[in-house]
Design an enzyme around this catalytic site. Structure first.
Site, PDB file in Angstrom:
ATOM      1  N   LYS A  25       6.926 -11.041 -17.992  1.00  0.00           N
ATOM      2  CA  LYS A  25       6.496  -9.716 -18.484  1.00  0.00           C
ATOM      3  C   LYS A  25       5.150  -9.834 -19.170  1.00  0.00           C
ATOM      4  O   LYS A  25       4.254  -9.047 -18.934  1.00  0.00           O
ATOM      5  CB  LYS A  25       7.507  -9.119 -19.474  1.00  0.00           C
ATOM      6  CG  LYS A  25       8.779  -8.582 -18.919  1.00  0.00           C
ATOM      7  CD  LYS A  25       8.643  -7.324 -18.086  1.00  0.00           C
ATOM      8  CE  LYS A  25       8.386  -7.647 -16.634  1.00  0.00           C
ATOM      9  NZ  LYS A  25       9.504  -7.764 -15.742  1.00  0.00           N
ATOM     10  N   CYS A  62       0.848  -1.189   0.000  1.00  0.00           N
ATOM     11  CA  CYS A  62       0.000   0.000   0.000  1.00  0.00           C
ATOM     12  C   CYS A  62       0.888   1.245   0.000  1.00  0.00           C
ATOM     13  O   CYS A  62       2.045   1.193   0.389  1.00  0.00           O
ATOM     14  CB  CYS A  62      -0.876   0.011   1.242  1.00  0.00           C
ATOM     15  SG  CYS A  62      -1.877  -1.472   1.393  1.00  0.00           S
ATOM     16  N   HIS A  82      10.251 -33.336 -22.197  1.00  0.00           N
ATOM     17  CA  HIS A  82       9.880 -34.072 -20.988  1.00  0.00           C
ATOM     18  C   HIS A  82       8.486 -33.678 -20.491  1.00  0.00           C
ATOM     19  O   HIS A  82       8.125 -34.008 -19.356  1.00  0.00           O
ATOM     20  CB  HIS A  82      10.927 -33.837 -19.891  1.00  0.00           C
ATOM     21  CG  HIS A  82      12.293 -34.306 -20.289  1.00  0.00           C
ATOM     22  ND1 HIS A  82      12.606 -35.645 -20.460  1.00  0.00           N
ATOM     23  CD2 HIS A  82      13.424 -33.622 -20.590  1.00  0.00           C
ATOM     24  CE1 HIS A  82      13.873 -35.757 -20.834  1.00  0.00           C
ATOM     25  NE2 HIS A  82      14.394 -34.547 -20.923  1.00  0.00           N
ATOM     26  N   LYS A 121       3.866  -2.599  -7.086  1.00  0.00           N
ATOM     27  CA  LYS A 121       5.284  -2.432  -7.416  1.00  0.00           C
ATOM     28  C   LYS A 121       6.191  -2.913  -6.287  1.00  0.00           C
ATOM     29  O   LYS A 121       7.237  -3.491  -6.533  1.00  0.00           O
ATOM     30  CB  LYS A 121       5.543  -0.948  -7.689  1.00  0.00           C
ATOM     31  CG  LYS A 121       6.963  -0.625  -8.110  1.00  0.00           C
ATOM     32  CD  LYS A 121       7.218  -1.056  -9.528  1.00  0.00           C
ATOM     33  CE  LYS A 121       8.646  -0.841  -9.953  1.00  0.00           C
ATOM     34  NZ  LYS A 121       8.954  -1.628 -11.153  1.00  0.00           N
ATOM     35  N   GLU A 135       2.177 -10.759 -16.676  1.00  0.00           N
ATOM     36  CA  GLU A 135       1.794  -9.806 -15.633  1.00  0.00           C
ATOM     37  C   GLU A 135       1.095  -8.567 -16.190  1.00  0.00           C
ATOM     38  O   GLU A 135       0.276  -7.971 -15.502  1.00  0.00           O
ATOM     39  CB  GLU A 135       2.966  -9.421 -14.726  1.00  0.00           C
ATOM     40  CG  GLU A 135       4.011  -8.538 -15.330  1.00  0.00           C
ATOM     41  CD  GLU A 135       5.102  -8.130 -14.335  1.00  0.00           C
ATOM     42  OE1 GLU A 135       4.813  -7.960 -13.153  1.00  0.00           O
ATOM     43  OE2 GLU A 135       6.252  -7.987 -14.769  1.00  0.00           O
ATOM     44  N   ARG A 185       2.087   1.569  -5.852  1.00  0.00           N
ATOM     45  CA  ARG A 185       2.285   0.591  -4.774  1.00  0.00           C
ATOM     46  C   ARG A 185       1.038  -0.252  -4.525  1.00  0.00           C
ATOM     47  O   ARG A 185       1.108  -1.282  -3.857  1.00  0.00           O
ATOM     48  CB  ARG A 185       2.659   1.321  -3.482  1.00  0.00           C
ATOM     49  CG  ARG A 185       3.942   2.094  -3.575  1.00  0.00           C
ATOM     50  CD  ARG A 185       4.192   2.809  -2.266  1.00  0.00           C
ATOM     51  NE  ARG A 185       4.413   1.865  -1.197  1.00  0.00           N
ATOM     52  CZ  ARG A 185       5.601   1.405  -0.837  1.00  0.00           C
ATOM     53  NH1 ARG A 185       6.668   1.811  -1.468  1.00  0.00           N
ATOM     54  NH2 ARG A 185       5.714   0.548   0.152  1.00  0.00           N
ATOM     55  N   TRP A 228      -3.386  -2.078  -1.592  1.00  0.00           N
ATOM     56  CA  TRP A 228      -3.265  -3.393  -2.216  1.00  0.00           C
ATOM     57  C   TRP A 228      -3.811  -4.358  -1.182  1.00  0.00           C
ATOM     58  O   TRP A 228      -3.208  -4.586  -0.129  1.00  0.00           O
ATOM     59  CB  TRP A 228      -1.814  -3.711  -2.546  1.00  0.00           C
ATOM     60  CG  TRP A 228      -1.648  -4.965  -3.343  1.00  0.00           C
ATOM     61  CD1 TRP A 228      -1.712  -5.081  -4.696  1.00  0.00           C
ATOM     62  CD2 TRP A 228      -1.367  -6.279  -2.849  1.00  0.00           C
ATOM     63  NE1 TRP A 228      -1.503  -6.398  -5.063  1.00  0.00           N
ATOM     64  CE2 TRP A 228      -1.293  -7.147  -3.954  1.00  0.00           C
ATOM     65  CE3 TRP A 228      -1.196  -6.812  -1.568  1.00  0.00           C
ATOM     66  CZ2 TRP A 228      -1.041  -8.514  -3.830  1.00  0.00           C
ATOM     67  CZ3 TRP A 228      -0.944  -8.165  -1.437  1.00  0.00           C
ATOM     68  CH2 TRP A 228      -0.861  -9.003  -2.563  1.00  0.00           C
ATOM     69  N   ASN A 267       0.262   0.079   6.066  1.00  0.00           N
ATOM     70  CA  ASN A 267       0.873  -0.733   5.006  1.00  0.00           C
ATOM     71  C   ASN A 267       1.502  -1.927   5.697  1.00  0.00           C
ATOM     72  O   ASN A 267       2.327  -1.760   6.592  1.00  0.00           O
ATOM     73  CB  ASN A 267       1.944   0.091   4.268  1.00  0.00           C
ATOM     74  CG  ASN A 267       2.773  -0.767   3.328  1.00  0.00           C
ATOM     75  OD1 ASN A 267       2.292  -1.766   2.811  1.00  0.00           O
ATOM     76  ND2 ASN A 267       4.020  -0.382   3.122  1.00  0.00           N
ATOM     77  N   GLY A 268       1.118  -3.137   5.288  1.00  0.00           N
ATOM     78  CA  GLY A 268       1.695  -4.330   5.911  1.00  0.00           C
ATOM     79  C   GLY A 268       0.616  -5.294   6.357  1.00  0.00           C
ATOM     80  O   GLY A 268      -0.529  -5.212   5.901  1.00  0.00           O
ATOM     81  N   GLU A 270      11.782 -14.581 -17.919  1.00  0.00           N
ATOM     82  CA  GLU A 270      11.474 -13.161 -17.733  1.00  0.00           C
ATOM     83  C   GLU A 270      10.502 -12.673 -18.822  1.00  0.00           C
ATOM     84  O   GLU A 270       9.572 -11.911 -18.535  1.00  0.00           O
ATOM     85  CB  GLU A 270      12.785 -12.349 -17.742  1.00  0.00           C
ATOM     86  CG  GLU A 270      12.626 -10.846 -17.688  1.00  0.00           C
ATOM     87  CD  GLU A 270      11.922 -10.320 -16.440  1.00  0.00           C
ATOM     88  OE1 GLU A 270      11.681 -11.094 -15.490  1.00  0.00           O
ATOM     89  OE2 GLU A 270      11.572  -9.130 -16.436  1.00  0.00           O
TER      90      GLU A 270
HETATM   91  C1  AGP Z   1       8.455  -7.627 -12.014  1.00  0.00           C
HETATM   92  O1  AGP Z   1       7.975  -7.208 -13.232  1.00  0.00           O
HETATM   93  C2  AGP Z   1       7.469  -7.891 -11.002  1.00  0.00           C
HETATM   94  N1  AGP Z   1       6.443  -6.958 -10.941  1.00  0.00           N
HETATM   95  C3  AGP Z   1       7.899  -8.570  -9.727  1.00  0.00           C
HETATM   96  O2  AGP Z   1       8.106  -9.903 -10.064  1.00  0.00           O
HETATM   97  C4  AGP Z   1       9.142  -8.048  -8.967  1.00  0.00           C
HETATM   98  O3  AGP Z   1      10.297  -8.304  -9.700  1.00  0.00           O
HETATM   99  C5  AGP Z   1       9.210  -8.750  -7.598  1.00  0.00           C
HETATM  100  O4  AGP Z   1       8.080  -8.404  -6.853  1.00  0.00           O
HETATM  101  C6  AGP Z   1      10.458  -8.410  -6.828  1.00  0.00           C
HETATM  102  O5  AGP Z   1      10.527  -7.048  -6.546  1.00  0.00           O
HETATM  103  P1  AGP Z   1      11.850  -6.371  -6.012  1.00  0.00           P
HETATM  104  O6  AGP Z   1      12.854  -6.427  -7.095  1.00  0.00           O
HETATM  105  O7  AGP Z   1      11.446  -4.969  -5.663  1.00  0.00           O
HETATM  106  O8  AGP Z   1      12.296  -7.149  -4.817  1.00  0.00           O
END
Ligand code: AGP
Length: 623
Positions: free
Chosen positions: A500, A2, A519, A618, A503, A27, A78, A104-105, A496
């Protein structure tokens, strides 16, 4: 997760609160809310507005409201406990309406506390863990007032200190009490909170983005510190009330760096910023003789030289950067490397010692799982190096040493420039270890660095493929599933690329080791199904060509990412995107770029909210 903001000062609080929330919305964006403390009338009042949905919904709801109070709190959520609706949105009020809180938390023992408070006659409106804190603090404020804490803010401060001893979990919390119009009290444990001062106002936020409109001089609250904010200033104490200092630093970027600057999305802007970001990561890492000097590393070179093993911990995209680094560290520095997802690492009793270097990677420096993994490693006497983008972040403070990626602010939820710069920083670390251990000759190190210095230029060239990718995205956007595969350093990039895509576009995508296809995963191949193959030059290229044939034979439409000049690849793949020739270990920095663009353009074709994809945030400060 959050975003939280607090303002107490000379001007009406609502505007700075909403402006702050706009910078923190990345966030979390399930709901948003504000509380403003208005002391104009005979009886001070707390006015709350909160709405499910993005910040814009709240802003519309507030359009005709005349809120002139000069102290207030704001929150963008969030959701963890309770669905994202108006009731569960923050701020939360105590039952008597006197105390408002934002959080937040996660409060892990909220169920136990709630049962106790229900037993004491308190009632609850929401499903959140946060409302429990509001009620707990309100009951403690009553008690403190009865005990004679009548000075402004003192009952609230006392109550927050006592409450903190009862709370378990990770939290940053900020409170206002209707009866103390100019005071905000805040506390943090394992979740970030930063404080700033400007123009007769005191401001708090969950990260520096929320403060930058006011100041670049920041004080980060440390664990179990309490901050008391008034328009006159900020006081920080420990839980006993003794004066304390947070971590002070100056932010080296300004608010304009966190604007779109003409791009349609932050993600696209950040993809295009990658050449400059890599240049920054590499800046001033060597002395006049070309020897790598990592001044900010603060670790004894002798100790580093004698490490038996490197253990990398990270999550998500940062984990993929760690996978890439394993190849470079093992190849150049000849040290065995383990790479592990931070959330798994900390719960499996890993074998660690003082001769193991733990590298914790996190762009935000606030990921709860990575912080916990790093803390666990330090408790086992391992040295921890943080690779992070955020100066003053929890990981940077708590690690033994830090290597900053210097990518500048990244606002898009999908990590792009922070990923590439993590790889580059890790490559520098790999060469540094190689230099210390004499695993490479000095000229070999210099050659590698020279190749890395050419990367920004090469990334610029790769970015020219955008029109081709945008065209391909139109034909791939209708696919229900996209498979990515690669070998060696191509594997983490396949993973990766898939991350991308899924997400931000919500298209199902997975990355596989190309040799594993036979496999099991090859069963997923359908006629016309898109497959992205990492097929750049190197010792596994011919193997990848065979894997391409295997999926082509089963009807896949293959997009290959290959090295310029490789004309043979056209006989195997349906579409080819070329990247310039590079050292085999450096290809990830180039090959990920078309995959970032592919994810981006498929998401825009599908009309997705690229910078704020559903269910994500984020900065992931909860487990
Ligand atoms: C990346 O596109 C993601 N949104 C997510 O996987 C991110 O890399 C992950 O949450 C780790 O975040 P950080 O690098 O801030 O620790």
């Amino acid at each position: 997760m959050c975003g939280i903001i607090g303002y107490t000062g000379q001007q009406a609080a609502l505007r700075p609160l909403l402006e702050g929330l706009a910078t923190l919305e990345y966030r979390g964006y399930d709901s948003a809310g504000v509380v403003v403390l208005d002391d104009a009338g005979a009886t001070p009042a707390l006015t709350i507005a909160k709405r499910a949905g993005k910040l814009g919904v709240l802003v519309d709801a507030l359009r005709d409201q005349d809120l002139s109070g000069r102290t207030g709190l704001g929150h963008t959520r969030w959701a963890t406990h309770g669905v994202p609706n108006d009731v569960n949105a923050h701020p939360h009020l105590s039952g008597d309406g006197d105390i408002a809180v934002i959080h937040n938390g996660i409060i892990e023992n909220f169920a136990e506390l709630k049962a106790e408070l229900l037993g004491a006659g308190r009632t609850f409106m929401s499903d959140t863990d946060t409302e429990v804190v509001a009620q707990l603090v309100a009951s403690l404020v009553e008690q403190c007032r009865r005990d004679g804490n009548e000075a402004p803010g003192s009952a609230l401060v006392q109550a927050v200190r006592i409450a903190a001893r009862r709370l378990e979990g990770a939290f940053s919390l900020a409170f206002v009490d209707r009866r103390d119009p100019d005071v905000i009290v805040a506390i943090r444990r394992e979740a970030p909170l930063v404080l700033g001062r400007a123009d007769g106002a005191s401001i708090l936020a969950s990260d520096v983005a929320g403060l930058l409109a006011h100041t670049r001089d920041v004080e980060a609250l440390l664990n179990d510190q309490v901050a008391i904010l008034t328009p006159q200033g900020v006081t920080v104490t420990d839980l006993e009330g003794n004066p304390a200092d947070g971590h002070r630093f100056t932010v080296d970027w300004d608010i304009h760096a966190a604007e779109k600057q003409g791009y349609s999305h932050f993600m696209l802007k950040e993809i295009h910023e990658q050449p400059g970001a890599v240049r920054e990561t590499l800046r001033a890492r060597t002395d006049a003789e070309g020897i790598i000097v990592l001044d900010e590393l603060r670790l004894d070179p002798t100790e580093l030289r004698h490490m038996d093993k490197v253990v990398i911990v990270a999550c998500g995209t940062s984990f993929h950067a760690g996978m890439v680094a394993k190849y470079a560290i093992e190849h150049w520095a000849r040290i065995p490397v383990e790479v592990e997802i931070a959330s798994e690492f900390r719960y499996r009793d890993p074998i660690l010692s003082s001769r193991m270097l733990v590298v914790a990677i996190s762009q935000s420096g606030e990921t709860a799982d990575t912080l916990a993994a790093a803390a666990h490693a330090r408790a086992q006497h391992s040295r921890v190096v943080a690779i992070t983008n955020v100066v003053g972040s929890s990981l940077a403070r708590e690690a033994d040493a830090v290597l900053y990626t210097r990518a500048g602010p990244e606002i898009g939820v999908a990590a792009t420039k922070t990923f590439i710069t993590q790889i580059v920083a890790l490559d520098v670390l790999a060469l540094y270890l190689a230099q210390l251990r004499r695993a490479l000759f000095p000229e070999e190190c210099r050659d590698q660095l020279a190749r890395m210095e050419a990367l920004p230029e090469l990334i610029e060239q790769v970015l020219d493929c955008e029109p081709q990718i945008a065209e391909l995205a139109r034909s791939f956007a209708g696919a229900g599933y996209v498979m990515f595969f690669g070998r060696h350093v191509g594997l983490p990039i396949a993973m990766e690329g898939a991350l991308k895509l899924k997400e931000i576009s919500y298209v199902h995508a997975e990355g596989f080791a190309a040799g594993e296809m036979k496999h099991g995963p090859i069963a997923l191949i359908d006629s016309g199904g898109p497959v992205v193959a990492l097929a750049t030059a190197g010792h596994v290229r011919t193997k990848i060509l065979s894997n391409i044939q295997q999926v082509k034979g089963r009807g896949a439409v293959v997009l290959a990412i290959a090295t310029e000049g490789d004309t043979e690849i056209k006989e195997h793949a349906d579409h080819v995107v070329y990247v310039p020739e590079a050292h085999e270990l450096l290809y990830p920095v180039l090959t990920v770029v078309p995959l970032q663009l592919l994810g981006y353009h498929i998401a825009t074709v599908l009309g997705r909210d690229v910078d704020q994809p559903r269910n994500l945030a984020k900065t992931v400060t909860v487990e």
